[in-house]
Design an enzyme around this catalytic site. Sequence first.
Site, PDB file in Angstrom:
ATOM      1  N   GLU A   1      -0.724  -8.769   4.966  1.00 46.22           N
ATOM      2  CA  GLU A   1      -0.503  -9.003   6.401  1.00 46.22           C
ATOM      3  C   GLU A   1      -1.818  -9.061   7.176  1.00 46.22           C
ATOM      4  OE1 GLU A   1      -0.892  -4.554   6.151  1.00 46.22           O
ATOM      5  OE2 GLU A   1      -0.053  -6.134   4.879  1.00 46.22           O
TER       6      GLU A   1
ATOM      7  N   CYS B   1       0.829  -1.203   0.000  1.00 47.49           N
ATOM      8  CA  CYS B   1       0.000   0.000   0.000  1.00 47.49           C
ATOM      9  C   CYS B   1       0.871   1.263   0.000  1.00 47.49           C
ATOM     10  CB  CYS B   1      -1.002  -0.035   1.148  1.00 47.49           C
ATOM     11  SG  CYS B   1      -2.373   1.133   0.917  1.00 47.49           S
TER      12      CYS B   1
ATOM     13  N   HIS C   1      -2.979  -5.334   1.303  1.00 44.68           N
ATOM     14  CA  HIS C   1      -2.407  -5.643   2.610  1.00 44.68           C
ATOM     15  C   HIS C   1      -2.451  -7.149   2.907  1.00 44.68           C
ATOM     16  CE1 HIS C   1      -2.311  -1.454   4.256  1.00 44.68           C
ATOM     17  NE2 HIS C   1      -3.275  -1.271   3.367  1.00 44.68           N
TER      18      HIS C   1
END
Length: 198
Positions: free
Chosen positions: A179, A81, A177
């Site tokens: 994660e 991002c 994202h």
Amino acid sequence: MSAPHIGVLALQGDTREHLAALREAGADAITVRRRGELDAVDALVIPGGESTTMTHLLREFELLDPLRARIADGMPAYGSCAGMILLASEILDAGVVGREAAPLKGIDMTVRRNAFGRQVDSFEGDIEFEGLDSAVHAVFIRAPWVERVGPDVRVLGRAADHIVAVRQGQMLATAFHPEMTGDRRIHRLFVDIVTGRA
């Protein structure tokens, strides 16, 4: 082979989530806030956040020029991002004068900030990711997209016909994202890039 020593830039963003994902992917992961910590890592993850604020904090912590130098010297880096925005060679809509996002010039690409819209336009979806055997569930939050790539940049993924994942040599970037999901394949790919297995 010992685990690679990978830092996560810990000025803003999903630091803990990236640390956990990297550790699950086989890395020795630490936070990076100071020059000595940056000098000690083999590679760096630049998380999401707000790219103009991150640029300001990189300057405040006297990390912007050292980070540019490490990247120019070939240190592997992965940006998600805002991290993708910062790894670009050119940033469109970089912010207000005096508070612009500063490109680290790690990947030969032009990235547009907040391209998919504001916070209320955030979305999730499954995307095909080159080299992975099944789709990746991608979380887009005020996400950028890539408008131009250089000849040495591989496009790894697209969403709504826009480029959202790229690789150039030891540099990796996603507009989303990973994660934030339980899928560690992209972090594993980065660990493999760092160790020379990918």
